[in-house]
Design a protein around this motif. Structure first.
Motif, short mmCIF file in Angstrom:
data_model
loop_
_atom_site.label_atom_id
_atom_site.label_comp_id
_atom_site.label_asym_id
_atom_site.label_seq_id
_atom_site.Cartn_x
_atom_site.Cartn_y
_atom_site.Cartn_z
N VAL A 145 36.32 37.71 42.65
CA VAL A 145 36.32 36.73 41.55
C VAL A 145 37.72 36.68 40.93
O VAL A 145 38.48 37.65 40.97
N LEU A 146 38.02 35.51 40.38
CA LEU A 146 39.31 35.30 39.71
C LEU A 146 39.04 34.77 38.32
O LEU A 146 38.22 33.86 38.15
N GLY A 147 39.71 35.35 37.34
CA GLY A 147 39.46 34.87 35.98
C GLY A 147 40.35 35.61 35.00
O GLY A 147 41.30 36.29 35.39
N ARG A 148 40.01 35.43 33.72
CA ARG A 148 40.82 36.06 32.67
C ARG A 148 39.94 36.94 31.78
O ARG A 148 38.74 36.68 31.64
N VAL A 149 40.59 37.94 31.18
CA VAL A 149 39.84 38.89 30.35
C VAL A 149 39.48 38.21 29.03
O VAL A 149 40.37 37.83 28.25
N GLU A 194 42.42 39.34 39.72
CA GLU A 194 41.52 39.16 40.85
C GLU A 194 40.76 40.48 40.97
O GLU A 194 41.37 41.55 40.96
N ILE A 195 39.44 40.38 41.05
CA ILE A 195 38.62 41.60 41.10
C ILE A 195 37.69 41.51 42.31
O ILE A 195 37.11 40.46 42.58
N PHE A 219 41.17 45.83 42.18
CA PHE A 219 41.61 44.68 41.39
C PHE A 219 43.13 44.55 41.43
O PHE A 219 43.83 45.54 41.69
N THR A 220 43.60 43.34 41.19
CA THR A 220 45.05 43.13 41.02
C THR A 220 45.27 42.25 39.80
O THR A 220 44.46 41.35 39.52
N VAL A 221 46.37 42.53 39.11
CA VAL A 221 46.73 41.69 37.96
C VAL A 221 47.53 40.50 38.48
O VAL A 221 48.51 40.69 39.22
N ILE A 222 47.10 39.31 38.13
CA ILE A 222 47.85 38.12 38.55
C ILE A 222 48.90 37.78 37.50
O ILE A 222 50.04 37.51 37.80
N GLY A 223 48.50 37.84 36.23
CA GLY A 223 49.45 37.60 35.15
C GLY A 223 49.01 38.35 33.91
O GLY A 223 47.97 38.03 33.33
#
Ligand code: 4AD
Length: 576
Positions: A145-149, A194-195, A219-223
């Motif tokens: 999944v891709l999103g924001r906290v 991205e998780i 997970f990776t931090v995209i921004g």
């Protein structure tokens, strides 16, 4: 004996200028004790007393005064000690945290190659043919999944994150190695990620969107989003904060649940209007926004240089819609209208979304029935989508669809009603103390926003207010055959918001239209294309315009139309 410390309640000071001498005494005994602690050895505190003759005398502080000051001083000392302990603990915690962070920089996550390849899903997706939910000992589908906290809560061994992606929200659980990483330890709201991980059922009694949670394995931090006291989103925009700041930071306010929900309802309502018009065989057209004619009076026109001429931003597409009837049948448009409104009211914008329709070969009664049908159909269609219905329920739990048929009231009856209910006309053109400033309403008055809203709120039902006087309505409205003082016009009023629709029949006779231009002082020359409708096969026709933001303010229970548009434009605000 040591020199005493001097305390003068009148002339002394409890600040850095005082040192406790005769010439620079303290103001209070407590302060003297703070500067010269009594427990450091024998100390004398001398206070000034003024005798009945007005002469000053210095005497040692009395036993009771010393006792009282000592009690306060001990309290003060205990508090200081506690603060010092807290500061030491905080410093130690900070050192520990810095050490953990330094170590965390060396932790690199590696995706376990033996795990199944994840499938990409959006956060609201539930398709059971693709997704199965596991439990602690049974694997569920591995997803990406891709999103924001949106929110997060760090506990000792686990971090709970609510991720959002504009489609939905998902609870994500970070544990094990994941929470030892520098990225997890310095996580900030709005960081994009991205998780990957496994979807599982919730433990009993737990609550999360769609009753599931993602147990992350990678997970990776995209921004990373900026954080800290000044930059963190929660410090920049706070519910109930200064309205101007919130408008300046509108792009960040849009990240929140409320405005983003309203925007989703707005999209659903717009879709529902298109569907309702499709069902009634109205064709969508897109008239120009740059024009050289006025529709609703010159006072609210925005002018701009158009090459070597003057252009205006359209106030309404009505005149253009009328020109479509002959070849396209009934038509509608959803286009911005512009009004240079001077008033800063909660229902006026300088740019708003105008939903307008024009219907051919109709009577005034047909027009009212059509408006009622479209509004009710739009409400039904909007609520038929459970996701949109959910947003409205959150925003406006008390929303009730209006009951049919809508109440109809002639303008002249509204004037009587206002007078019977002692709601006065307030003529704002007159000075406050003028005897005619406040008076009973008379036929011909333009019912003010406040009076109209009070009437609608007291009657507490949607109202078709009809047959307004000729003088207060636009030039194109025909006279009522039964009452030549009145026009075949309608405003649709909603409790809490007021007018959301304005409409009318249109003058269909050429000569009558020419007389109307003359009455209001409009030069008919540039309107030849509009007038021609009456020369090439005229017809009885009419239409209306509905302000989308007002409709939404009503449906979503918002106080102002400004809360129902992405970036509101109103007097003196054209940013961001
Ligand atoms: O009553 P109005 O001015 O009517 C017309 O423009 C007609 N020519 C429309 C037509 O018959 N095709 O405006 C229609 C509606 C109002 O009832 C209100 O809902 C909305 O447009 N409206 C505004 N909404 C937000 N801000 C403003 N400044 C608005 N002015 C009008």
């Amino acid at each position: 004996m040591a020199e005493p410390y001097y305390i003068d309640e009148d002339a002394g000071k409890d600040d850095d200028t005082a040192v406790g001498t005769l010439t620079a005494p303290y103001k209070t005994l407590l302060h003297a004790m703070k500067c010269h602690p009594p427990d450091l050895g024998p100390t004398t505190y001398t206070t000034k007393k003024v005798g009945p003759d007005g002469a000053a005398e210095w005497k040692p502080a009395t036993e009771s005064a010393l006792k009282k000051a000592r009690r306060l001083y001990d309290q003060h000392k205990r508090k200081e000690q506690k603060n010092a302990e807290v500061a030491i603990r905080e410093r130690a915690e900070e050192v520990r945290r810095q050490r953990v962070l330094e170590e965390a920089k060396n932790v690199t996550l590696k995706e376990d190659a033996s795990l199944p390849a994840p499938i990409r899903i959006r956060l609201d997706e539930t398709d059971p043919s693709k997704i199965t939910l596991g439990t602690a000992d049974k694997p569920g589908t591995r997803v990406r999944v891709l999103g924001r906290v949106h929110r997060f809560r760090a506990q000792k061994d686990v971090i709970f994150i609510t991720l959002k992606d504009g489609y939905g929200q998902m609870q994500v659980v970070f544990g094990g190695e994941l929470i030892k990483t520098y990225a997890a330890l310095t996580l900030t709201l709005e960081t994009s990620l991205e998780i990957r991980g496994q979807l599982r059922e919730l433990p009993p009694n737990a609550k999360a969107p769609l009753n599931r949670e993602l147990h992350a394995d990678f997970f990776t931090v995209i921004g990373a989003a900026v954080g800290g006291d000044k930059e963190a989103i929660t410090n920049k925009v706070q519910a109930g904060g200064d309205p101007q700041t919130l408008l300046d930071q509108r792009h960040l306010v849009l990240r929140g649940d409320v405005l983003s929900s309203v925007m989703k309802v707005r999209a659903a309502v717009t879709r529902a209007f298109r569907q309702a018009y499709f069902e009634t065989r109205c064709l969508e057209v897109t008239p120009p926004s740059m024009v050289q004619t006025q529709v609703e009076g010159g006072a609210t026109l925005f002018a701009f240089p158009y090459y070597d001429q003057q252009g205006y931003l359209t106030q309404s597409s009505q005149l253009y819609l009328e020109t479509c009837l002959a070849s396209l049948g009934d038509v509608f448009c959803i286009s911005p209208s512009f009004r240079a409104e001077r008033s800063l009211t909660r229902r006026h914008l300088a740019e708003y979304m105008h939903i307008e329709a024009e219907l051919d070969f109709i009577t005034f009664d047909d027009l009212l029935v059509h408006i009622e049908n479209v509004i009710c159909r739009v409400i039904d269609l909007t609520f038929a989508d459970p996701v949109t219905a959910g947003y409205i329920k959150e925003l406006n739990p008390d929303f009730k669809p209006p009951s049919r048929p809508f109440k109809r009231m002639r303008y002249s009856d509204a004037i009587d009603w206002l007078n019977e209910n002692k709601i006065e006309f307030d003529d704002e053109d007159l000075p406050e103390d003028h005897p005619e400033r406040k008076r009973p309403h008379r036929f011909g008055d333009d019912i003010a926003e406040a009076a109209e809203r009070r009437m609608t709120d007291i009657l507490n039902v949607p109202i078709f207010l009809t047959h307004f006087p000729v003088e207060i309505k636009a030039f194109y409205m025909p006279k009522d055959p039964q009452d030549p003082r009145a026009t075949e016009s309608v405003d649709f009023l909603m409790p809490g918001v007021g007018e959301i629709v304005g409409g009318s029949m249109r003058i269909s006779d050429y000569d009558e239209l020419m007389a109307a231009y003359k009455r209001v002082g409009i030069d008919p020359t540039p309107y030849y294309w509009y007038s021609d409708q009456r020369r090439y096969g005229t017809s009885p026709h009419g239409g209306y315009g509905l302000g989308l933001e007002r409709f939404l303010a009503w449906m979503c229970g918002r106080f102002t139309v400004r809360d129902c548009v992405l970036y509101p434009r109103f007097t003196n605000r054209c940013t961001p």
